[in-house]
Design an enzyme around this catalytic site. Structure first.
Site, PDB file in Angstrom:
ATOM      1  N   HIS A   1       0.825  -1.208   0.000  1.00 32.76           N
ATOM      2  CA  HIS A   1       0.000   0.000   0.000  1.00 32.76           C
ATOM      3  C   HIS A   1       0.868   1.270   0.000  1.00 32.76           C
ATOM      4  O   HIS A   1       0.581   2.232  -0.724  1.00 32.76           O
ATOM      5  CB  HIS A   1      -0.907   0.018   1.231  1.00 32.76           C
ATOM      6  CG  HIS A   1      -2.079  -0.908   1.136  1.00 32.76           C
ATOM      7  ND1 HIS A   1      -3.028  -1.008   2.121  1.00 32.76           N
ATOM      8  CD2 HIS A   1      -2.457  -1.784   0.160  1.00 32.76           C
ATOM      9  CE1 HIS A   1      -3.939  -1.894   1.761  1.00 32.76           C
ATOM     10  NE2 HIS A   1      -3.618  -2.380   0.578  1.00 32.76           N
TER      11      HIS A   1
ATOM     12  N   TYR B   1      -9.465   4.086   3.001  1.00 27.15           N
ATOM     13  CA  TYR B   1     -10.061   2.965   3.732  1.00 27.15           C
ATOM     14  C   TYR B   1     -11.556   3.199   3.948  1.00 27.15           C
ATOM     15  O   TYR B   1     -12.336   2.233   4.031  1.00 27.15           O
ATOM     16  CB  TYR B   1      -9.338   2.750   5.066  1.00 27.15           C
ATOM     17  CG  TYR B   1      -7.991   2.078   4.897  1.00 27.15           C
ATOM     18  CD1 TYR B   1      -7.902   0.703   4.751  1.00 27.15           C
ATOM     19  CD2 TYR B   1      -6.814   2.834   4.861  1.00 27.15           C
ATOM     20  CE1 TYR B   1      -6.674   0.077   4.592  1.00 27.15           C
ATOM     21  CE2 TYR B   1      -5.580   2.220   4.695  1.00 27.15           C
ATOM     22  CZ  TYR B   1      -5.516   0.839   4.565  1.00 27.15           C
ATOM     23  OH  TYR B   1      -4.302   0.229   4.388  1.00 27.15           O
TER      24      TYR B   1
ATOM     25  N   GLU C   1       1.499   1.911   7.753  1.00 25.57           N
ATOM     26  CA  GLU C   1       1.785   2.749   6.589  1.00 25.57           C
ATOM     27  C   GLU C   1       2.269   4.139   7.006  1.00 25.57           C
ATOM     28  O   GLU C   1       3.174   4.701   6.358  1.00 25.57           O
ATOM     29  CB  GLU C   1       0.533   2.842   5.710  1.00 25.57           C
ATOM     30  CG  GLU C   1       0.216   1.520   5.008  1.00 25.57           C
ATOM     31  CD  GLU C   1      -1.243   1.349   4.651  1.00 25.57           C
ATOM     32  OE1 GLU C   1      -1.978   2.366   4.605  1.00 25.57           O
ATOM     33  OE2 GLU C   1      -1.667   0.206   4.429  1.00 25.57           O
TER      34      GLU C   1
ATOM     35  N   TYR D   1       8.604  -3.442  -8.911  1.00 26.33           N
ATOM     36  CA  TYR D   1       9.744  -4.207  -9.411  1.00 26.33           C
ATOM     37  C   TYR D   1      10.840  -4.216  -8.356  1.00 26.33           C
ATOM     38  O   TYR D   1      11.200  -3.171  -7.798  1.00 26.33           O
ATOM     39  CB  TYR D   1      10.279  -3.598 -10.720  1.00 26.33           C
ATOM     40  CG  TYR D   1       9.267  -3.636 -11.846  1.00 26.33           C
ATOM     41  CD1 TYR D   1       8.954  -4.840 -12.481  1.00 26.33           C
ATOM     42  CD2 TYR D   1       8.603  -2.490 -12.246  1.00 26.33           C
ATOM     43  CE1 TYR D   1       8.007  -4.886 -13.494  1.00 26.33           C
ATOM     44  CE2 TYR D   1       7.650  -2.522 -13.248  1.00 26.33           C
ATOM     45  CZ  TYR D   1       7.360  -3.727 -13.874  1.00 26.33           C
ATOM     46  OH  TYR D   1       6.411  -3.773 -14.873  1.00 26.33           O
TER      47      TYR D   1
ATOM     48  N   GLY E   1      12.042 -14.203 -10.218  1.00 28.45           N
ATOM     49  CA  GLY E   1      12.236 -14.138  -8.772  1.00 28.45           C
ATOM     50  C   GLY E   1      13.693 -14.009  -8.376  1.00 28.45           C
ATOM     51  O   GLY E   1      14.009 -13.798  -7.195  1.00 28.45           O
TER      52      GLY E   1
ATOM     53  N   PRO F   1      -0.541  -9.961  -6.670  1.00 28.46           N
ATOM     54  CA  PRO F   1      -1.370 -10.231  -5.495  1.00 28.46           C
ATOM     55  C   PRO F   1      -0.883 -11.475  -4.759  1.00 28.46           C
ATOM     56  O   PRO F   1      -0.517 -12.481  -5.389  1.00 28.46           O
ATOM     57  CB  PRO F   1      -2.772 -10.437  -6.089  1.00 28.46           C
ATOM     58  CG  PRO F   1      -2.743  -9.711  -7.386  1.00 28.46           C
ATOM     59  CD  PRO F   1      -1.338  -9.871  -7.900  1.00 28.46           C
TER      60      PRO F   1
END
Length: 394
Positions: free
Chosen positions: A88, A98, A140, A205, A274, A387
């Protein structure tokens, strides 16, 4: 954390909510994007929405959080929350968003479950939502304070390197000529690009350069959609971005970072793209003179498809006690192994701390083998590109 009354209600209704959570999240996103189309255009990943993976991840995180509150009422699932909060923060999510999510999510719950959503049920799940939302907001806020706040900064492409037919590395320097903040090996940045249809899409990335460099280095795999759409941003970067062009980058975020004592044995396992956070980790370990055993495992289609292969081997070669195991489905030659990555005959040292990055089936298989070799589940850390479906699929 939950009040006793809400806990009892959530426990009684969790099976029904869990069974309908997929439909709930689908209705939620439809409502959200109808009301706020700019969120789909400029914040949410349109590819993940089309493929349905973002819905699965949201459903999994809500169900996992509620289950954790019931099973462990005195603590929070901080590892899960931190992973979400880092993502986020890299997107610049603000606290007020939110409330927007709450409005449309609870409307979707009411639409799907109908009369079953009594005032008591609504209040209990409202408590679950705000416990999760407030916890994320607090994390956050701390991340923004550490990074200097949300937002994007212009970086100019200094160099473009074709690593493989489908992977390009970009070296980027701040367009304003200023310094770059440090980062922890394994972290990522968000990259925001303007697409031909006017959308400003964002993707994450991993930083594939060594911490401490004066430039940012990212290595981008072109995503071929197969059953889903082609990757909008990865294909844009491959086809349209060249030295001299400008991209917008966030500050570094991500919780897959090296930790533990200097004498901790490590295992770095990756597959496909990965490999990128593992390169930064190996560079950091080599620069820091890490002397404990480091086991490097990587799986790929072939040596020609193994992005950053020379760096992978070179950084490992600088460590005094490293073992390298490359697996290729074809053209392995004499210095690598043929087949999928497999730990069966690889020594895993007692007390090993493991870091995994790659496709979910690969990470599940490696994690199972690690646990079978005595590695504690708490010492196995992972990064999912896109995700996080690990929760959604149990």
């Amino acid at each position: 954390m939950l009040t006793e009354q809400s806990a009892a209600t959530v426990r009684a209704t969790l099976p029904a909510v869990g069974a309908a959570i997929g439909e709930i999240t689908e209705r939620f996103y439809t409502r959200l994007f109808d009301a706020r189309p700019e969120l789909l255009r400029d914040l949410f990943n349109r590819g993940n929405q089309a493929a349905g993976t973002q819905r699965q991840a949201l459903a999994g995180s809500i169900a996992a959080f509620a289950t954790h509150l019931l099973d462990h009422p005195d603590d929070r699932p901080d590892a899960m929350l931190a992973r979400i909060a880092h993502k986020h923060a890299s997107l610049g999510v603000a606290p007020e968003q939110y409330r927007v999510v709450h409005e449309h999510l609870f409307a979707a719950i009411a639409e799907v479950l109908g009369e079953a959503v009594t005032p008591e049920v609504a209040a209990a799940w409202d408590e679950v939502y705000w416990l999760m939302a407030h916890a994320l907001t607090a994390i956050e806020k701390r991340l923004y304070e550490e990074s200097g706040g949300p937002g994007f900064r212009a970086f100019r492409v200094e160099e473009r390197v074709e690593e493989t037919p489908d992977v390009v590395t970009f070296r980027l320097r701040p367009a304003d000529g200023g310094p770059v903040a440090g980062f922890r090996a394994g972290q990522y940045v968000s990259v925001r690009v303007a697409l031909p249809d006017g959308a400003r899409q964002i993707r994450q990335y991993s930083l594939s350069g060594a911490p401490g460099e004066a430039v940012r280095r990212i290595s981008v795999k072109r995503v071929h959609g197969e059953a889903a759409p082609d990757g909008e941003v990865s294909n844009h970067l491959h086809a349209r971005v060249w030295p001299g062009d400008v991209l917008e980058l966030s500050e570094p975020y991500g919780d897959l970072v090296l930790a533990g004592a200097p004498d901790t044995p490590l295992l770095l396992a990756s597959a496909g793209i990965g490999v990128t956070p593992m390169i930064a980790m190996l560079a950091d370990l080599a620069a820091g003179g890490h002397r404990a055993p480091v086991t490097v495992v990587h799986g790929d289609r072939s040596p020609a498809d193994h992005a950053l292969r020379a760096d992978h081997a070179a950084y490992a070669g600088k460590l005094p006690d490293a073992s390298v195991h490359f697996f290729y489905e074809r053209d392995a030659g004499r210095t690598a192994r043929t087949g999928l990555a497999d730990l069966t005959d690889i020594v895993v040292h007692p007390g090993t701390r493991a870091y995994l990055c790659g496709p979910l089936p690969f990470m599940r298989a490696i994690r199972t083998q690690l646990i079978g070799k005595g590695v504690a589940p708490a010492d196995i850390h992972y990064e999912v590109f896109g995700p996080d479906l690990w929760l959604a699929r149990g």
